[in-house]
Design an enzyme around this catalytic site. Structure first.
Site, PDB file in Angstrom:
ATOM      1  N   LEU B 243     -61.739  16.010  36.474  1.00 54.34           N
ATOM      2  CA  LEU B 243     -62.230  15.664  37.938  1.00 54.34           C
ATOM      3  C   LEU B 243     -62.662  14.348  38.105  1.00 54.34           C
ATOM      4  CD1 LEU B 243     -62.515  16.967  40.809  1.00 54.34           C
ATOM      5  CD2 LEU B 243     -64.699  17.641  40.040  1.00 54.34           C
ATOM      6  N   ASP B 244     -62.288  13.603  39.163  1.00 54.66           N
ATOM      7  CA  ASP B 244     -62.761  12.017  39.222  1.00 54.66           C
ATOM      8  C   ASP B 244     -62.667  11.219  37.857  1.00 54.66           C
ATOM      9  OD1 ASP B 244     -63.204  13.222  41.736  1.00 54.66           O
ATOM     10  OD2 ASP B 244     -65.149  13.234  41.575  1.00 54.66           O
ATOM     11  N   GLU B 245     -62.104  11.533  36.775  1.00 56.84           N
ATOM     12  CA  GLU B 245     -61.949  10.936  35.742  1.00 56.84           C
ATOM     13  C   GLU B 245     -60.463  10.193  35.345  1.00 56.84           C
ATOM     14  OE1 GLU B 245     -64.413   9.978  33.520  1.00 56.84           O
ATOM     15  OE2 GLU B 245     -65.890  11.188  34.770  1.00 56.84           O
TER      16      GLU B 245
END
Lengths: 299, 299, 299, 299
Positions: B243-245
């Protein structure tokens, strides 16, 4: 080195010999500005610039920075401060006067990297900074030359895990001896002890890299490179016991691309660091910063 | 809505009807450019723009984006691709041709916040984006009107913890039915499952806030406010299982001050988010992005 | 001064001893890239980075910058250049090879203001710039010390309306004697004659302030202040016969406000000037600039 | 269109129903702040924010913006203004109270280009702008739809060299009828007559492109392209009789490169224009701008 500095300083001191600044923090309540401006007016002061900020008009915290001219200030400031005291107590303020004819005395701590040091020295000798730099302290001997060539004493105090308390003791004695007002860590690669910090609370300025998103821990440039960040930055803050978590003073960024290798990122990082640190020092010199909790109000 | 779009699109399609792009990734080795440019030349293509990047000339990875004109491309592209294949195999490339006369088909996922959606629609209808938007999918009914007023179907598919697999199934069917090339999450407040992501690997673009330093977790604007950050930003990236990486495509920042309350920070954040997301979409539409590991090469 | 420079330079020269760059300008036509990359490949060169730009694929001008590794380049470059010549003639190119093991030789011209000079010297001695600085020339004696403290000869050549031709003659002789490749005007407050410029066409870099909107003529900072501009900037360009109208290399800006008096604007201006000039010099050192008409292509 | 606006407005009006702003200009002299804050305090007002600026403390001009809360302001403001008058006269001020429960009424003038209009409308309906937009006036019929779809009347008033006085008369009557406070020229491609401007002195906001250096006259983007500028910008200002020479409110820039053709420059220019214009309108709505001579003080 160059003789511009002396001329600039003299002209600055002459121009602002009657200028002062007042920083205030208190609970918000009606009448603060009226009471403060009345005292200043009654002592013959003319408000040149004034900034306020209130976190919440119904019961928040109130901050104010006033810059004023008071002819013959050197003679009159004692009385002004005395008459200010009852108001300060009535409004339960924290307040602080500072006078521009008393130059702040800044110590620089440095290790081996010279970019921040040289930039600070350049701004000092070119007359961008109005302050004294009575000494530079380093845990390495490397940067002696550019410092001493400006006539500034350079103290080499090695620090290792065994001698840290003694080294800090020695540093504190020097700061005291030279009557230092605040300390700038110009890429000083040692962690200061809580005890040291206590002596200069909100008066030690640090600079470190910053990334979007942040890479906490070791090898930040390498990890920023691996993630392919498009913007890198630097953050200047007051040092507190929480490493790199103190109140932020100033930040800056530059755009980068995949073409920047780790060395390039570090090179750009250096440019941002010296710029952001210099701006933070400038704000501190101009008494523009009020610390509140873990944040700053920058007027 | 406005009729500028149709005119712009027609003029674009006419101007670039014979234009194509080629994206390449392979191990670096001598002769890559020579071999690729030779094939293109032999088929009558004229290289208009070419960008390369090599992580390390002695044994790193090599990336290339070539934009070329090939008169009568519609008829000739089959043969070109066929003749390119032996080189691709010899150099063990990943490669991809895309043709500008085939507009990319973009789906937008949205929840309740409209700032990113409206900005994308504005750029679409004003002719800044050259693409199709065959549908918008939302887990809320709120934003139907501005979408349908442009003649774009709006699918309201509620998502909750019980129906998530079914909802994603329904979404995937719609994407398939409408022949979607890539998905833009315009503040879509649902986490996509790894299974969903697998269908559109490096073809789902997300936007999220970013701060210097980063505040991971809940209430980022509140925490940025409490720390008194001076710069806020946004990051657009491809969605991966982390997530979000995922690989960062584009980032942007704006300066803020202590005067900005949490609402102000959010307002500025919205402006940055819509701007950064639009730029990321533009880069994707122009085939300027190659994903390598967890980073992007943006030509 | 500091000894970082020598170490950096040696490591640079060792790392890039076999690295070269090729800059090309010609009429756009099919096959350019194929022909150039073929020659390079046949001589054993590996293309590390390549950038192209075409003003118009159907009959415009084509620009290219290729950076390549050629093992044992010192021995092989004669042959490479010889074999390149027929292609250059066939495609009616302007082309130029440069070799990274031959450091460019930069002369700095300066008057009394030191901000640009000191920044260039800092980047030189800190190893950000890979070049030689064989001399500094000034029409004033003031800045001798920081230059000579780095072991660089400082030539004081006064210029007035009577001796200008002789002064320029003397300058040109020094540039020739020291085998200078390009000249940087670091706030050199004299106009160079067309004759002087002819000797270093597109090899003299200047810096000047810039405003939105522009204030042509005398006292620009005063007029910018009177108009209340919110952004000030600086522009670096190659010097041509049209004063300050030459091809732009790099530009930069900073935000200002009504609180900045004329002195503040000048102080910010100095910071931008030194930054923009340094970036322009960096681009020139890396052979990233092709001049075309009165504009630059910056790869 | 969307119903967010109504909710936002109601919450805004409720939150700030007792909030007002006071703008002041006068000759600098001791006691100004004391006198003003005393009156406010005596009427029960609490100063929430206050900004001052003095061009020169010894005899310059003094500017001040005060934002204050006065419970039950609707009832008390008459008395406050009456009691303020003697001070205003004594200090020979220009002063102006504005009350946040009276939304400003903004008219938008537009021609064919929609980017600025749509951005203003988006900020209006999304609740970023707290104001009324009672009408849009255009010299073309093209943009009727997006305006009327928000329930805003759209007046199409053709303008040509023969009917200009009549057209302006008609416009002025509409502005009067709708009780308009200020006018935003959102790429309105007609020059307003001095007579028209006189009716809305410092209340007409315009936006135009800006370049470093400036290109005055026709075809600015083409000439910026030919010169190869690296930064383009936009400037928002109040309209005065000197076309495009009025007091600057806000400016913005973006970096560009040789890869941007004239169309690309125009596209980037549109993005900057809508952003800068929106920020200028925001500043005007918040009563943050004082015009002094041909410059603005922006608090």
């Amino acid at each position: 080195m160059l003789h511009t500095k002396q001329t600039n300083l003299e002209s600055f001191l002459h121009q602002y010999k009657d200028r002062a600044r007042l920083l205030i923090t208190c609970n918000d309540q009606p009448g603060i500005v009226a009471k403060i401006s009345k005292v200043l007016y009654e002592h013959g002061a003319n408000i040149v610039q004034s900034d306020q900020y209130s976190t919440d008009p119904s019961g928040g915290t109130f901050f104010m920075r006033v810059e004023f001219e008071l002819p013959d200030i050197e003679r009159k400031k004692g009385e002004l401060e005395k008459d200010f005291e009852p108001i300060g107590k009535e409004l339960q303020m924290k307040w602080q006067f500072s006078y521009m004819n008393q130059l702040k005395r800044m110590a620089i701590f440095v290790s081996k990297q010279d970019h921040c040091l040289l930039d600070l020295l350049w701004r000092y000798q070119s007359g961008d900074f109005f302050c004294e730099i009575p000494l530079v302290i380093s845990n390495h001997p490397d940067l002696r030359e550019p410092v001493e060539s400006l006539g500034i004493p350079y103290y080499y105090i090695p620090v290792n895990k065994d001698n840290k308390p003694e080294a800090e003791m020695q540093q504190l004695e020097l700061l005291k001896k030279y009557n230092i007002d605040f300390v700038v860590l110009a890429r000083y690669m040692q962690i200061l002890s809580p005890d040291f910090i206590k002596h200069y609370r909100h008066r030690i300025i640090n600079i470190h890299h910053s990334f979007l998103p942040a890479f906490v821990g070791a090898r930040p440039y390498e990890r920023a490179y691996e993630r392919g960040v498009k913007i890198i930055g630097a953050t200047s803050h007051y040092v507190t016991e929480d490493l790199d978590e103190g109140p932020i003073i100033e930040q800056g960024v530059k755009e980068v691309s995949h073409r920047y290798n780790v060395e390039d990122l570090k090179r750009v990082g250096r440019t941002i660091e010296r710029d952001v640190l210099a701006r933070a020092v400038q704000l501190h010199l101009e008494d523009r910063i009020i610390v509140h909790g873990n944040k700053t109000i920058v007027f």
